[in-house]
Design a protein around this motif. Structure first.
Motif, PDB file in Angstrom:
ATOM      1  N   HIS A 513       0.814  -1.215   0.000  1.00 28.19           N
ATOM      2  CA  HIS A 513       0.000   0.000   0.000  1.00 28.19           C
ATOM      3  C   HIS A 513       0.848   1.265   0.000  1.00 28.19           C
ATOM      4  O   HIS A 513       0.292   2.354   0.115  1.00 28.19           O
ATOM      5  CB  HIS A 513      -0.931   0.008   1.214  1.00 28.19           C
ATOM      6  CG  HIS A 513      -1.925  -1.099   1.229  1.00 28.19           C
ATOM      7  ND1 HIS A 513      -3.134  -1.024   0.582  1.00 28.19           N
ATOM      8  CD2 HIS A 513      -1.883  -2.341   1.779  1.00 28.19           C
ATOM      9  CE1 HIS A 513      -3.800  -2.155   0.757  1.00 28.19           C
ATOM     10  NE2 HIS A 513      -3.064  -2.974   1.476  1.00 28.19           N
ATOM     11  N   SER A 514       2.171   1.144  -0.093  1.00 24.89           N
ATOM     12  CA  SER A 514       3.024   2.326  -0.077  1.00 24.89           C
ATOM     13  C   SER A 514       4.323   2.026  -0.799  1.00 24.89           C
ATOM     14  O   SER A 514       4.679   0.865  -1.025  1.00 24.89           O
ATOM     15  CB  SER A 514       3.320   2.762   1.364  1.00 24.89           C
ATOM     16  OG  SER A 514       4.064   1.765   2.044  1.00 24.89           O
ATOM     17  N   THR A 515       5.019   3.087  -1.149  1.00 25.38           N
ATOM     18  CA  THR A 515       6.335   2.982  -1.771  1.00 25.38           C
ATOM     19  C   THR A 515       7.083   4.277  -1.493  1.00 25.38           C
ATOM     20  O   THR A 515       6.464   5.318  -1.196  1.00 25.38           O
ATOM     21  CB  THR A 515       6.227   2.729  -3.286  1.00 25.38           C
ATOM     22  OG1 THR A 515       7.531   2.563  -3.831  1.00 25.38           O
ATOM     23  CG2 THR A 515       5.570   3.903  -3.988  1.00 25.38           C
ATOM     24  N   SER A 516       8.397   4.232  -1.588  1.00 25.95           N
ATOM     25  CA  SER A 516       9.212   5.419  -1.338  1.00 25.95           C
ATOM     26  C   SER A 516      10.507   5.295  -2.121  1.00 25.95           C
ATOM     27  O   SER A 516      10.923   4.197  -2.516  1.00 25.95           O
ATOM     28  CB  SER A 516       9.506   5.580   0.161  1.00 25.95           C
ATOM     29  OG  SER A 516      10.252   4.474   0.647  1.00 25.95           O
ATOM     30  N   ALA A 517      11.168   6.428  -2.337  1.00 26.86           N
ATOM     31  CA  ALA A 517      12.442   6.472  -3.050  1.00 26.86           C
ATOM     32  C   ALA A 517      13.094   7.813  -2.783  1.00 26.86           C
ATOM     33  O   ALA A 517      12.425   8.806  -2.458  1.00 26.86           O
ATOM     34  CB  ALA A 517      12.253   6.245  -4.556  1.00 26.86           C
ATOM     35  N   THR A 518      14.406   7.857  -2.915  1.00 25.91           N
ATOM     36  CA  THR A 518      15.167   9.104  -2.775  1.00 25.91           C
ATOM     37  C   THR A 518      15.331   9.711  -4.158  1.00 25.91           C
ATOM     38  O   THR A 518      15.963   9.118  -5.045  1.00 25.91           O
ATOM     39  CB  THR A 518      16.532   8.831  -2.136  1.00 25.91           C
ATOM     40  OG1 THR A 518      16.341   8.235  -0.857  1.00 25.91           O
ATOM     41  CG2 THR A 518      17.295  10.132  -1.971  1.00 25.91           C
ATOM     42  N   LEU A 519      14.753  10.891  -4.380  1.00 28.11           N
ATOM     43  CA  LEU A 519      14.749  11.541  -5.692  1.00 28.11           C
ATOM     44  C   LEU A 519      15.487  12.867  -5.617  1.00 28.11           C
ATOM     45  O   LEU A 519      15.510  13.529  -4.576  1.00 28.11           O
ATOM     46  CB  LEU A 519      13.316  11.757  -6.175  1.00 28.11           C
ATOM     47  CG  LEU A 519      12.438  10.524  -6.324  1.00 28.11           C
ATOM     48  CD1 LEU A 519      11.080  10.909  -6.884  1.00 28.11           C
ATOM     49  CD2 LEU A 519      13.097   9.484  -7.216  1.00 28.11           C
ATOM     50  N   GLY A 520      16.086  13.229  -6.753  1.00 28.20           N
ATOM     51  CA  GLY A 520      16.796  14.499  -6.872  1.00 28.20           C
ATOM     52  C   GLY A 520      16.362  15.249  -8.104  1.00 28.20           C
ATOM     53  O   GLY A 520      15.227  15.129  -8.577  1.00 28.20           O
ATOM     54  N   GLU A 549      13.612  12.151   0.454  1.00 20.19           N
ATOM     55  CA  GLU A 549      13.024  10.825   0.612  1.00 20.19           C
ATOM     56  C   GLU A 549      11.520  10.964   0.401  1.00 20.19           C
ATOM     57  O   GLU A 549      10.785  11.352   1.309  1.00 20.19           O
ATOM     58  CB  GLU A 549      13.327  10.262   2.000  1.00 20.19           C
ATOM     59  CG  GLU A 549      12.691   8.905   2.268  1.00 20.19           C
ATOM     60  CD  GLU A 549      13.329   7.764   1.487  1.00 20.19           C
ATOM     61  OE1 GLU A 549      12.704   6.707   1.358  1.00 20.19           O
ATOM     62  OE2 GLU A 549      14.478   7.955   1.003  1.00 20.19           O
ATOM     63  N   MET A 550      11.058  10.704  -0.811  1.00 23.40           N
ATOM     64  CA  MET A 550       9.661  10.906  -1.168  1.00 23.40           C
ATOM     65  C   MET A 550       8.895   9.598  -0.995  1.00 23.40           C
ATOM     66  O   MET A 550       9.442   8.501  -1.180  1.00 23.40           O
ATOM     67  CB  MET A 550       9.533  11.410  -2.604  1.00 23.40           C
ATOM     68  CG  MET A 550      10.273  12.713  -2.860  1.00 23.40           C
ATOM     69  SD  MET A 550       9.860  13.439  -4.459  1.00 23.40           S
ATOM     70  CE  MET A 550       8.152  13.892  -4.177  1.00 23.40           C
ATOM     71  N   CYS A 577       1.043  11.812  -0.506  1.00 30.08           N
ATOM     72  CA  CYS A 577       2.363  11.871  -1.121  1.00 30.08           C
ATOM     73  C   CYS A 577       3.154  12.955  -0.412  1.00 30.08           C
ATOM     74  O   CYS A 577       2.599  13.970   0.019  1.00 30.08           O
ATOM     75  CB  CYS A 577       2.266  12.138  -2.626  1.00 30.08           C
ATOM     76  SG  CYS A 577       1.287  13.595  -3.080  1.00 30.08           S
ATOM     77  N   GLY A 578       4.413  12.737  -0.284  1.00 26.90           N
ATOM     78  CA  GLY A 578       5.199  13.684   0.485  1.00 26.90           C
ATOM     79  C   GLY A 578       6.677  13.542   0.229  1.00 26.90           C
ATOM     80  O   GLY A 578       7.109  12.823  -0.675  1.00 26.90           O
ATOM     81  N   PRO A 579       7.481  14.257   1.007  1.00 29.74           N
ATOM     82  CA  PRO A 579       7.078  14.948   2.240  1.00 29.74           C
ATOM     83  C   PRO A 579       6.279  16.218   1.966  1.00 29.74           C
ATOM     84  O   PRO A 579       6.573  16.940   1.023  1.00 29.74           O
ATOM     85  CB  PRO A 579       8.419  15.291   2.907  1.00 29.74           C
ATOM     86  CG  PRO A 579       9.393  15.340   1.769  1.00 29.74           C
ATOM     87  CD  PRO A 579       8.945  14.337   0.760  1.00 29.74           C
ATOM     88  N   SER A 580       5.279  16.449   2.824  1.00 28.56           N
ATOM     89  CA  SER A 580       4.439  17.632   2.646  1.00 28.56           C
ATOM     90  C   SER A 580       5.249  18.869   2.969  1.00 28.56           C
ATOM     91  O   SER A 580       6.087  18.877   3.863  1.00 28.56           O
ATOM     92  CB  SER A 580       3.208  17.545   3.554  1.00 28.56           C
ATOM     93  OG  SER A 580       3.598  17.468   4.905  1.00 28.56           O
ATOM     94  N   GLY A 581       4.978  19.928   2.238  1.00 25.82           N
ATOM     95  CA  GLY A 581       5.657  21.192   2.476  1.00 25.82           C
ATOM     96  C   GLY A 581       6.935  21.379   1.688  1.00 25.82           C
ATOM     97  O   GLY A 581       7.527  22.463   1.734  1.00 25.82           O
ATOM     98  N   PRO A 820       7.652  -1.409 -11.812  1.00 24.92           N
ATOM     99  CA  PRO A 820       8.335  -1.431 -10.511  1.00 24.92           C
ATOM    100  C   PRO A 820       7.789  -0.337  -9.614  1.00 24.92           C
ATOM    101  O   PRO A 820       7.201   0.643 -10.066  1.00 24.92           O
ATOM    102  CB  PRO A 820       9.797  -1.206 -10.887  1.00 24.92           C
ATOM    103  CG  PRO A 820       9.765  -0.535 -12.225  1.00 24.92           C
ATOM    104  CD  PRO A 820       8.552  -1.066 -12.920  1.00 24.92           C
ATOM    105  N   SER A 821       8.020  -0.507  -8.300  1.00 20.90           N
ATOM    106  CA  SER A 821       7.465   0.429  -7.342  1.00 20.90           C
ATOM    107  C   SER A 821       8.121   1.795  -7.421  1.00 20.90           C
ATOM    108  O   SER A 821       7.503   2.791  -7.082  1.00 20.90           O
ATOM    109  CB  SER A 821       7.598  -0.133  -5.923  1.00 20.90           C
ATOM    110  OG  SER A 821       8.970  -0.352  -5.630  1.00 20.90           O
ATOM    111  N   SER A 822       9.378   1.874  -7.859  1.00 20.27           N
ATOM    112  CA  SER A 822      10.029   3.175  -7.981  1.00 20.27           C
ATOM    113  C   SER A 822      11.051   3.129  -9.101  1.00 20.27           C
ATOM    114  O   SER A 822      11.748   2.125  -9.289  1.00 20.27           O
ATOM    115  CB  SER A 822      10.703   3.564  -6.655  1.00 20.27           C
ATOM    116  OG  SER A 822      11.714   2.636  -6.328  1.00 20.27           O
ATOM    117  N   GLN A 823      11.121   4.212  -9.856  1.00 20.23           N
ATOM    118  CA  GLN A 823      12.102   4.376 -10.927  1.00 20.23           C
ATOM    119  C   GLN A 823      12.735   5.751 -10.758  1.00 20.23           C
ATOM    120  O   GLN A 823      12.037   6.759 -10.583  1.00 20.23           O
ATOM    121  CB  GLN A 823      11.436   4.263 -12.305  1.00 20.23           C
ATOM    122  CG  GLN A 823      10.819   2.897 -12.572  1.00 20.23           C
ATOM    123  CD  GLN A 823      10.000   2.896 -13.844  1.00 20.23           C
ATOM    124  OE1 GLN A 823       8.970   3.545 -13.937  1.00 20.23           O
ATOM    125  NE2 GLN A 823      10.464   2.157 -14.843  1.00 20.23           N
TER     126      GLN A 823
END
Length: 918
Positions: A513-520, A549-550, A577-581, A820-823
């Motif tokens: 029910h969730s996924t995360s990844a470090t994006l730049g 870390e989104m 979806c986040g991080p908020s702010g 995939p969960s994150s690209q």
């Protein structure tokens, strides 16, 4: 001088000018240009001067359009660099309008410098010389309009064709408009002027001015009139009735001053006054009734009589009766005289004494009775502990069905409510109740009663029956747990924590029910598999050098408050979806699956996007079709998905309600499940789930049934559920009664309309409990009908062998389920960066033929509200991001190439063919 080939300058052989050999020492470096020729425009007939400077340089000559310029046309200056001691050479040439005009071919006139030294030659960059011009006629001029107050206004302007392209300014009553000083004005990339909210002060003459190096052009003046339609003030109070007695009239008025009509605005509709009939009651004077009978003769030898002012009583301001209410006279005609005052005192004193004696006797009798009762009471109490012994009666659950009172079991939506009968507790134990008693010797019920507080908790714990026992399961929805707290100190226990809401707290990460990844800065894509939920973060959305870390998660239904109000229904999962702010440089695209039926010819839905605040409350973001320049996002709606282009991360959900006169429809899915393992008892159950038609909802049902050991008997069936306030009815038919019987007493079961229309993500289901005649019966054939009352329905034709071990539930294929969960980075995007940049460079600038980003939006179907894209630095970039999000499962470049081919962008197609794979 020109050759016969129309070459701008005559060719010169420099072999006679250049020396045969160069000194071998000291070795000079290659020439380095300190000044290169720059692009120029020929204004009218003034020639353009091209200049270059290089060091060290023994010779510098210009080459124009591939031919050397005659040596005599060069103006050369030579100097010595004081620091390096090297020779600095500077050369000028002049290019006339005639030379540029006589050049044949599609290429523009260009020149470059070539410098020589002993080490070799160096070429400068090309400098282009063009003839500057500006046409007289505007391609599109602004038109005058009359608009209402606070309306959005668009004034269009397409400047004349020119070289270099003209710069555009807007004048308001001959004063230049500066959007930086007045935020109510906005100039688009197409040179249009947008007034966000028309004010009375915006009534003026507007002129579009185009200018470049050659000339300045003014469009015709467009007069904008901002009008105000009149509005009625509040009604005045009703006047007094004009008749003092009888029937008359009352009147009240209002004025068209709230606001008053201005600049030709419409006058208020309706009458400025109202008149109603009234009746004033006439005053009525009071009248005396007849005298009453005379009273008995008193001690003073008089009797009395009275009368009242009630014939009639005074009404409506009438006068009161005149005269006395009482009348008296001597009743013995003089034969009796009043009693002596001394004798009266003696009589009254005797009466008072007798009364006091009676009171004393009553008190004495009461005291004697009280003492006798106290002696009797003390003689009876011999053991105080027996008075403190009590029992608490309770009725345990039926042993034949342990699930009836199980804490996690949901209630039957079709069952009637039970009634508790009998006392709560008893101080004496009956002879016939030896069991189910709990000693209450130390029970707090005998202490002084505290404050009684009753807490009602609504639990949404899903029902997890033991399928191997083939128990009967009734329609499930919610479990209501009532807790009675009796605190000795008069205070209830700690309340349960509330629902979590979006904020800076750590959100749960739940598998599936969730996924995360470090994006730049390179961006990426977050996808929750088999749910249809994804978040596209385009390149450049995150500032250079920043990393976050989104996360992307689907909120569980038992931990989320529903965003729907009144007749609204939830159409998508509640997604955070986040991080908020976090600050975004470019919009991101959130994709949500929805279950709204949209294939009707007329719009049946009013769709609203909502977001959840840090306090947990839901707020409206925008309503589809009511966007304005202040709308913070753009909503692209497709048949099964919606894409939200936004610049603020948070918690979002799409809700909708019917748009009269036609009721809207939601897409539902019906799934039939049964136990997987062979059933060893006579009981057998079938469960029918009713969920929203979305990958996420069906995924939850499959996960639940997989944990229970259930199996899907047939492919899920679709059902259109109409906003008609009718329940969903389920019934079973054609059971072979010779071998099977139904335990359901009623003919059908129903799931209430609101439980489905509210849009809760909680799985809803009903259970049909069957019983076979013997263990030898294994074949089951029946028909299960599911339909909305006075609506559409579906039929399951069942034929199964209950002794056969069936395969467990497996996830259903869904759109985007294999992603995939994150690209991260360029792997997340179908369109290469080089192609993307070239498409943006080609389409961002406005085109006179309209062959720009606006035509691309029309070709891709993203043209519902173009003003949102017009306010972005790169409208084409946002359109391509939306294209990536809407084609994540099948994003080949063919559809995009077809749109570009339709626009006639052949140069971009060549790039896509070379760099892409379309």
């Amino acid at each position: 001088l020109w050759t016969a080939k129309k070459i701008p300058f005559q060719s010169t052989d420099y072999s006679e000018v250049l020396p045969d050999s160069f000194p071998s020492a000291p070795a000079e470096p290659l020439p380095e240009f300190q000044l290169e020729p720059e692009d120029g425009f020929i204004v009218k007939n003034r020639p353009v001067q091209l200049r270059c400077r290089a060091s060290p340089a023994t010779q510098i000559y210009f080459k124009c359009n591939g031919e050397w310029v005659n040596q005599n046309d060069h103006v050369t200056r030579e100097s010595l660099d004081q620091l390096t001691g090297l020779v600095v050479r500077e050369v000028d040439i002049s290019v006339s309008r005639t030379q540029v005009e006589e050049l044949f071919g599609l290429e523009d006139f260009w020149c470059q410098c070539v410098a020589w030294s002993s080490a070799g030659t160096t070429k400068s960059s090309r400098a282009y010389v063009r003839i500057a011009y500006l046409r007289k006629n505007f391609e599109q001029e602004p038109l005058g309009r009359e608009v209402r107050l606070e309306q959005e206004v668009l004034l269009q302007c397409r400047p004349p064709e020119g070289m270099p392209p003209a710069e555009v300014d807007w004048l308001k009553n001959e004063d230049t408009i500066d959007p930086a000083q007045d935020s109510n004005f906005l100039m688009t990339i197409d040179h249009d002027l947008i007034i966000k909210q028309a004010r009375l002060s915006d009534t003026a003459n507007y002129t579009c001015v185009a200018r470049n190096q050659v000339a300045k052009r003014r469009s015709s003046t467009a007069t904008l009139i901002v009008y105000v339609s009149g509005g009625w003030s509040s009604w005045s109070e009703w006047s007094e009735c004009n008749a003092r007695c009888g029937r008359g009239w009352q009147r009240r008025t209002r004025s068209c001053t709230n606001p008053a009509p201005l600049n030709g605005g419409a006058f208020c509709e309706g009458p400025p006054f109202q008149r109603v009939t009234c009746t004033t009651l006439c005053p009525m004077d009071g009248g005396w009734t007849e005298w009453a009978k005379w009273s008995a003769c008193g001690t003073e030898c008089t009797h009395w009589r009275s009368r009242e002012c009630q014939a009639p009583p005074p009404r409506n301001g009438g006068r009161h009766c005149i005269g006395s209410m009482m009348d008296s006279k001597n009743c013995t005609e003089g034969l009796c005289t009043p009693l002596d005052p001394g004798m009266g005192v003696a009589v009254y004193s005797g009466l008072v004494g007798a009364l006091l004696l009676c009171v004393v006797l009553v008190l004495c009798v009461g005291v004697l009775a009280y003492r006798r009762s106290c002696r009797h009471l003390h003689g009876d109490i011999t053991d105080s502990s027996s008075a403190l012994t009590a029992t608490f009666n309770y009725k345990p659950p039926r042993q034949d069905n342990p699930h009836l009172l199980h804490p996690s079991a949901p209630p039957d939506l079709t069952a009637t409510a039970g009634t508790f009968r009998g006392p709560l507790f008893s101080l004496q134990q009956g002879a016939n109740d030896p069991h189910h008693k709990i000693p209450m010797t130390t029970s707090p019920l005998l202490d002084p009663l505290p404050n009684l507080k009753i807490k009602v908790h609504i639990s949404h714990t899903p029902y997890t029956p033991n399928l191997s026992d083939c128990e009967d399961i009734s329609c499930a929805h919610n479990v209501y747990v009532f807790k009675l707290d009796l605190g000795r100190d008069g205070h209830s226990g700690h309340p349960h924590s509330g629902h979590p809401h979006s904020g800076h707290q750590t959100l749960p990460r739940e598998p599936g029910h969730s996924t995360s990844a470090t994006l730049g800065n390179l961006g990426g894509r977050l996808t929750i598999p088999n749910t249809g939920v994804s978040l596209l973060v385009p390149p450049g959305a995150i500032a250079q050098g920043k990393f976050y870390e989104m996360y992307l998660l689907i909120n569980k239904w038992e931990k989320t408050t529903l965003p729907s109000e009144g007749s609204q229904t939830v159409l998508t999962p509640v997604v955070s979806c986040g991080p908020s702010g976090m600050l975004l440089s470019h919009p991101v695209v959130l994709t949500l699956p929805h279950c709204a039926q949209l294939d009707t010819p007329t719009p049946d839905w009013t769709l609203t996007l909502k977001t959840q605040t840090h306090q947990g409350a839901w707020e409206e973001v925008l309503t589809l079709g009511e966007e304005s320049l202040s709308s913070p996002c753009y909503l692209q709606l497709e048949e099964a998905n919606c894409h939200v282009v936004m610049e603020q991360l948070g918690t979002y959900c799409l809700v909708g309600q019917s748009c009269p006169p036609q009721p809207a429809c939601k897409r539902l899915q019906l799934a039939l499940f049964a136990p997987r393992a062979p059933c060893l008892s006579l009981d057998y159950s079938l469960r029918i789930y009713c969920t929203q038609d979305s990958p996420h909802a069906m995924k939850e049902v499959l996960e639940l049934e997989r944990s229970l050991g259930g199996v899907l008997l047939e492919e899920p069936k679709p059902l259109l559920f109409k906003d008609s306030y009718h329940n969903l009815r389920l019934s079973i038919h054609d059971i072979p009664h010779s071998h099977w019987r139904s335990k359901l007493l009623a003919k059908y079961q129903e799931i209430p309309f609101y439980h489905i229309w509210s849009g809760s993500q909680q799985p809803l289901y009903c259970t049909f409990s069957l019983e076979r005649g013997s263990l030898a019966v294994s074949q089951l054939t029946c028909k299960i009908c599911v339909r909305q009352v006075e609506g559409e329905g579906q039929i399951f034709q069942l034929h199964t062998d209950i002794q056969e071990t069936l395969a467990p539930c497996s996830p259903l294929p869904s759109g985007g389920g294999g992603l995939p969960s994150s690209q991260v980075g360029s792997y997340a995007f179908r369109l290469p960066t080089s192609i993307r940049q070239k498409i943006c460079a080609s389409l961002d600038a406005p085109s006179a033929r309209g062959c720009d980003w606006r035509m691309l939006a029309h070709s891709l179907g993203f043209d519902r509200y173009l003003n949102y894209f017009a306010t972005k630095p790169s409208p084409t970039g946002v359109l391509l991001d939306l294209w990536e999000a809407s084609h994540q499962g099948d994003a080949d470049l063919v559809s995009l190439a077809a749109a570009l081919e339709e626009m006639g962008k052949s140069e971009v197609l060549v790039v896509m063919t070379m760099d892409g794979d379309c």
